[in-house]
Scaffold this motif. Structure first.
Motif, PDB file in Angstrom:
ATOM      1  N   ALA A   1       0.833  -1.210   0.000  1.00  0.00           N
ATOM      2  CA  ALA A   1       0.000   0.000   0.000  1.00  0.00           C
ATOM      3  C   ALA A   1       0.867   1.259   0.000  1.00  0.00           C
ATOM      4  O   ALA A   1       0.597   2.216  -0.744  1.00  0.00           O
ATOM      5  CB  ALA A   1      -0.927  -0.011   1.208  1.00  0.00           C
ATOM      6  N   ALA A   2       1.922   1.263   0.828  1.00  0.00           N
ATOM      7  CA  ALA A   2       2.786   2.442   0.929  1.00  0.00           C
ATOM      8  C   ALA A   2       3.540   2.700  -0.374  1.00  0.00           C
ATOM      9  O   ALA A   2       3.652   3.852  -0.824  1.00  0.00           O
ATOM     10  CB  ALA A   2       3.773   2.269   2.080  1.00  0.00           C
ATOM     11  N   ILE A   3       4.055   1.632  -0.988  1.00  0.00           N
ATOM     12  CA  ILE A   3       4.804   1.797  -2.245  1.00  0.00           C
ATOM     13  C   ILE A   3       3.888   2.298  -3.360  1.00  0.00           C
ATOM     14  O   ILE A   3       4.234   3.225  -4.096  1.00  0.00           O
ATOM     15  CB  ILE A   3       5.483   0.471  -2.641  1.00  0.00           C
ATOM     16  N   VAL A   4       2.707   1.695  -3.480  1.00  0.00           N
ATOM     17  CA  VAL A   4       1.754   2.138  -4.506  1.00  0.00           C
ATOM     18  C   VAL A   4       1.349   3.587  -4.268  1.00  0.00           C
ATOM     19  O   VAL A   4       1.306   4.413  -5.189  1.00  0.00           O
ATOM     20  CB  VAL A   4       0.509   1.218  -4.504  1.00  0.00           C
ATOM     21  N   PHE A   5       1.073   3.908  -2.988  1.00  0.00           N
ATOM     22  CA  PHE A   5       0.680   5.263  -2.614  1.00  0.00           C
ATOM     23  C   PHE A   5       1.787   6.260  -2.958  1.00  0.00           C
ATOM     24  O   PHE A   5       1.531   7.335  -3.520  1.00  0.00           O
ATOM     25  CB  PHE A   5       0.385   5.295  -1.117  1.00  0.00           C
ATOM     26  N   GLY A   6       3.020   5.897  -2.612  1.00  0.00           N
ATOM     27  CA  GLY A   6       4.155   6.777  -2.877  1.00  0.00           C
ATOM     28  C   GLY A   6       4.379   7.005  -4.354  1.00  0.00           C
ATOM     29  O   GLY A   6       4.616   8.141  -4.799  1.00  0.00           O
ATOM     30  N   LEU A   7       4.290   5.938  -5.148  1.00  0.00           N
ATOM     31  CA  LEU A   7       4.494   6.070  -6.594  1.00  0.00           C
ATOM     32  C   LEU A   7       3.397   6.909  -7.246  1.00  0.00           C
ATOM     33  O   LEU A   7       3.657   7.697  -8.156  1.00  0.00           O
ATOM     34  CB  LEU A   7       4.561   4.684  -7.236  1.00  0.00           C
ATOM     35  N   LEU A   8       2.159   6.739  -6.764  1.00  0.00           N
ATOM     36  CA  LEU A   8       1.067   7.562  -7.292  1.00  0.00           C
ATOM     37  C   LEU A   8       1.296   9.043  -6.987  1.00  0.00           C
ATOM     38  O   LEU A   8       1.028   9.915  -7.821  1.00  0.00           O
ATOM     39  CB  LEU A   8      -0.268   7.100  -6.688  1.00  0.00           C
ATOM     40  N   MET A   9       1.806   9.329  -5.768  1.00  0.00           N
ATOM     41  CA  MET A   9       2.097  10.713  -5.403  1.00  0.00           C
ATOM     42  C   MET A   9       3.203  11.294  -6.278  1.00  0.00           C
ATOM     43  O   MET A   9       3.166  12.474  -6.638  1.00  0.00           O
ATOM     44  CB  MET A   9       2.507  10.796  -3.929  1.00  0.00           C
ATOM     45  N   LEU A  10       4.177  10.464  -6.613  1.00  0.00           N
ATOM     46  CA  LEU A  10       5.312  10.943  -7.401  1.00  0.00           C
ATOM     47  C   LEU A  10       4.948  11.205  -8.857  1.00  0.00           C
ATOM     48  O   LEU A  10       5.433  12.162  -9.463  1.00  0.00           O
ATOM     49  CB  LEU A  10       6.461   9.938  -7.329  1.00  0.00           C
ATOM     50  N   PHE A  11       4.080  10.366  -9.417  1.00  0.00           N
ATOM     51  CA  PHE A  11       3.844  10.425 -10.860  1.00  0.00           C
ATOM     52  C   PHE A  11       2.483  11.004 -11.255  1.00  0.00           C
ATOM     53  O   PHE A  11       2.251  11.249 -12.443  1.00  0.00           O
ATOM     54  CB  PHE A  11       4.017   9.037 -11.469  1.00  0.00           C
ATOM     55  N   ILE A  12       1.589  11.188 -10.284  1.00  0.00           N
ATOM     56  CA  ILE A  12       0.303  11.830 -10.574  1.00  0.00           C
ATOM     57  C   ILE A  12       0.211  13.089  -9.731  1.00  0.00           C
ATOM     58  O   ILE A  12       0.009  13.028  -8.515  1.00  0.00           O
ATOM     59  CB  ILE A  12      -0.888  10.879 -10.289  1.00  0.00           C
TER      60      ILE A  12
ATOM     61  N   ALA B   1       7.591  20.420  -4.164  1.00  0.00           N
ATOM     62  CA  ALA B   1       8.647  19.856  -3.322  1.00  0.00           C
ATOM     63  C   ALA B   1       8.055  18.980  -2.226  1.00  0.00           C
ATOM     64  O   ALA B   1       8.571  17.886  -1.933  1.00  0.00           O
ATOM     65  CB  ALA B   1       9.480  20.981  -2.705  1.00  0.00           C
ATOM     66  N   LEU B   2       6.953  19.435  -1.633  1.00  0.00           N
ATOM     67  CA  LEU B   2       6.273  18.633  -0.599  1.00  0.00           C
ATOM     68  C   LEU B   2       5.728  17.334  -1.181  1.00  0.00           C
ATOM     69  O   LEU B   2       5.780  16.281  -0.541  1.00  0.00           O
ATOM     70  CB  LEU B   2       5.137  19.439   0.036  1.00  0.00           C
ATOM     71  N   ARG B   3       5.208  17.411  -2.403  1.00  0.00           N
ATOM     72  CA  ARG B   3       4.671  16.207  -3.058  1.00  0.00           C
ATOM     73  C   ARG B   3       5.767  15.161  -3.255  1.00  0.00           C
ATOM     74  O   ARG B   3       5.565  13.979  -2.953  1.00  0.00           O
ATOM     75  CB  ARG B   3       4.051  16.597  -4.406  1.00  0.00           C
ATOM     76  N   TRP B   4       6.922  15.595  -3.725  1.00  0.00           N
ATOM     77  CA  TRP B   4       8.039  14.662  -3.911  1.00  0.00           C
ATOM     78  C   TRP B   4       8.565  14.149  -2.572  1.00  0.00           C
ATOM     79  O   TRP B   4       8.909  12.969  -2.438  1.00  0.00           O
ATOM     80  CB  TRP B   4       9.159  15.347  -4.688  1.00  0.00           C
ATOM     81  N   LEU B   5       8.586  15.014  -1.576  1.00  0.00           N
ATOM     82  CA  LEU B   5       9.062  14.606  -0.250  1.00  0.00           C
ATOM     83  C   LEU B   5       8.169  13.521   0.348  1.00  0.00           C
ATOM     84  O   LEU B   5       8.652  12.481   0.813  1.00  0.00           O
ATOM     85  CB  LEU B   5       9.108  15.830   0.677  1.00  0.00           C
ATOM     86  N   PHE B   6       6.851  13.745   0.312  1.00  0.00           N
ATOM     87  CA  PHE B   6       5.910  12.757   0.852  1.00  0.00           C
ATOM     88  C   PHE B   6       5.912  11.477   0.017  1.00  0.00           C
ATOM     89  O   PHE B   6       5.830  10.370   0.553  1.00  0.00           O
ATOM     90  CB  PHE B   6       4.501  13.352   0.906  1.00  0.00           C
ATOM     91  N   GLY B   7       5.989  11.631  -1.315  1.00  0.00           N
ATOM     92  CA  GLY B   7       6.008  10.456  -2.179  1.00  0.00           C
ATOM     93  C   GLY B   7       7.213   9.571  -1.910  1.00  0.00           C
ATOM     94  O   GLY B   7       7.094   8.337  -1.807  1.00  0.00           O
ATOM     95  N   LEU B   8       8.379  10.175  -1.780  1.00  0.00           N
ATOM     96  CA  LEU B   8       9.592   9.407  -1.478  1.00  0.00           C
ATOM     97  C   LEU B   8       9.524   8.788  -0.083  1.00  0.00           C
ATOM     98  O   LEU B   8       9.972   7.649   0.130  1.00  0.00           O
ATOM     99  CB  LEU B   8      10.823  10.315  -1.586  1.00  0.00           C
ATOM    100  N   ALA B   9       8.948   9.525   0.864  1.00  0.00           N
ATOM    101  CA  ALA B   9       8.832   8.997   2.229  1.00  0.00           C
ATOM    102  C   ALA B   9       7.954   7.751   2.257  1.00  0.00           C
ATOM    103  O   ALA B   9       8.304   6.742   2.893  1.00  0.00           O
ATOM    104  CB  ALA B   9       8.255  10.077   3.148  1.00  0.00           C
ATOM    105  N   PHE B  10       6.813   7.782   1.553  1.00  0.00           N
ATOM    106  CA  PHE B  10       5.935   6.609   1.492  1.00  0.00           C
ATOM    107  C   PHE B  10       6.634   5.436   0.797  1.00  0.00           C
ATOM    108  O   PHE B  10       6.539   4.283   1.254  1.00  0.00           O
ATOM    109  CB  PHE B  10       4.640   6.953   0.749  1.00  0.00           C
TER     110      PHE B  10
ATOM    111  N   ILE C   1       9.952   4.808   0.370  1.00  0.00           N
ATOM    112  CA  ILE C   1      11.053   4.280   1.190  1.00  0.00           C
ATOM    113  C   ILE C   1      10.511   3.522   2.398  1.00  0.00           C
ATOM    114  O   ILE C   1      11.022   2.463   2.771  1.00  0.00           O
ATOM    115  CB  ILE C   1      11.988   5.429   1.628  1.00  0.00           C
ATOM    116  N   GLY C   2       9.447   4.072   2.999  1.00  0.00           N
ATOM    117  CA  GLY C   2       8.820   3.370   4.117  1.00  0.00           C
ATOM    118  C   GLY C   2       8.267   2.013   3.708  1.00  0.00           C
ATOM    119  O   GLY C   2       8.354   1.038   4.461  1.00  0.00           O
ATOM    120  N   GLY C   3       7.709   1.936   2.497  1.00  0.00           N
ATOM    121  CA  GLY C   3       7.197   0.658   1.993  1.00  0.00           C
ATOM    122  C   GLY C   3       8.302  -0.354   1.773  1.00  0.00           C
ATOM    123  O   GLY C   3       8.149  -1.543   2.088  1.00  0.00           O
ATOM    124  N   VAL C   4       9.423   0.103   1.246  1.00  0.00           N
ATOM    125  CA  VAL C   4      10.579  -0.802   1.058  1.00  0.00           C
ATOM    126  C   VAL C   4      11.084  -1.311   2.410  1.00  0.00           C
ATOM    127  O   VAL C   4      11.385  -2.503   2.573  1.00  0.00           O
ATOM    128  CB  VAL C   4      11.706  -0.079   0.298  1.00  0.00           C
TER     129      VAL C   4
END
Length: 244
Positions: free
Chosen positions: A27-38, A163-172, A174-177
């Motif tokens: 869930a975290a990885i999917v969520f993070g990738l969606l934040m990064l690319f959408i 910048a916040l979007r990329w920060l949260f996306g990467l955090a989700f 990395i947390g998923g990994v």
């Protein structure tokens, strides 16, 4: 820990911990990738997190505030602050759930920065006018909130939300990994405990069947002697005989 307790722990916690971790990881990885690319999805997540964080802040502070503040005017000011925070939280969530994410870009810095600024300002107001004893750490934290709130209001733009979007996306992500790795370790521990439990159950079944192998060499020798047949002794064979 006896066998019963060990089985219980294995069934209710250790057995399924790795499953939960992997579900959270996916869930975290999917969520993070969606934040990064959408882009719009990522911005919506930031606004939702902000809205619910402010709402949680209001709920947590309300009851302790009423119990601890004795000065009437200080209480009125703090309750007014909480009502403003509640208003900001509701407005933010309404914008998101209505789908007006792009319109939020213009309002967001004033809402978020305003909440932080007012919190710092109210605390300093209490210290100066209502003689609240300031703790050093608490004082500097609220001074920092006042400063950060001012900066957000003055300098916040579309690049900041990106910048916040990329920060949260990467955090989700990395947390998923990290949760995936933790889940793999937990699965390894589960397999070891499972094998240990399986061996304990097999040994218990063997004992219930009455199969008890000799534990020492001495016991083995005694058991071997028991198996040697005993030849009965005849006293008549010992009498002397006269050969003619």
């Amino acid at each position: 820990m006896n066998n019963k307790e060990n089985n219980k722990e294995l069934s209710h916690f250790t057995k399924y911990r790795w499953v939960y971790l992997w579900i959270v990881a996916v869930a975290a990885i999917v969520f993070g990738l969606l934040m990064l690319f959408i882009k719009e999805f990522g911005q919506s997540v930031i606004y939702v997190i902000t809205g619910f964080a402010i709402l949680l802040f209001v709920i947590i502070r309300f009851i302790p505030l009423i119990k601890t503040i004795s000065n009437k005017w200080a209480l009125v000011i703090n309750i007014t602050e909480l009502l403003l925070d509640l208003f900001v939280s509701v407005i933010t969530l309404i914008f998101v759930f209505k789908g007006d994410v792009n319109e939020m870009v213009g309002f967001y810095p004033f809402l978020l920065g305003g909440v932080l600024y007012v919190r710092g300002f109210v605390y300093l107001l209490e210290v100066v006018f209502f003689k609240t004893e300031p703790k050093t750490s608490k004082f500097f934290i609220h001074l920092l909130l006042l400063t950060v709130g001012t900066v957000i209001i003055a300098r916040f733009d579309s690049y900041t939300i990106e910048a916040l979007r990329w920060l949260f996306g990467l955090a989700f992500t990395i947390g998923g990994v990290a949760a995936t790795i933790d889940g793999a370790n937990s699965f390894g521990k589960y397999r070891k405990l499972y094998q240990t439990n399986k061996k304990i159950k097999e040994d218990k079944k063997e004992q219930e069947k009455g199969i008890d192998l000799p534990s020492t060499e001495k016991d083995k020798e005694i058991d071997d002697k028991k198996d040697i047949p005993v030849i009965p002794h005849n006293d008549e064979d010992d009498r002397p005989s006269i050969v003619a």
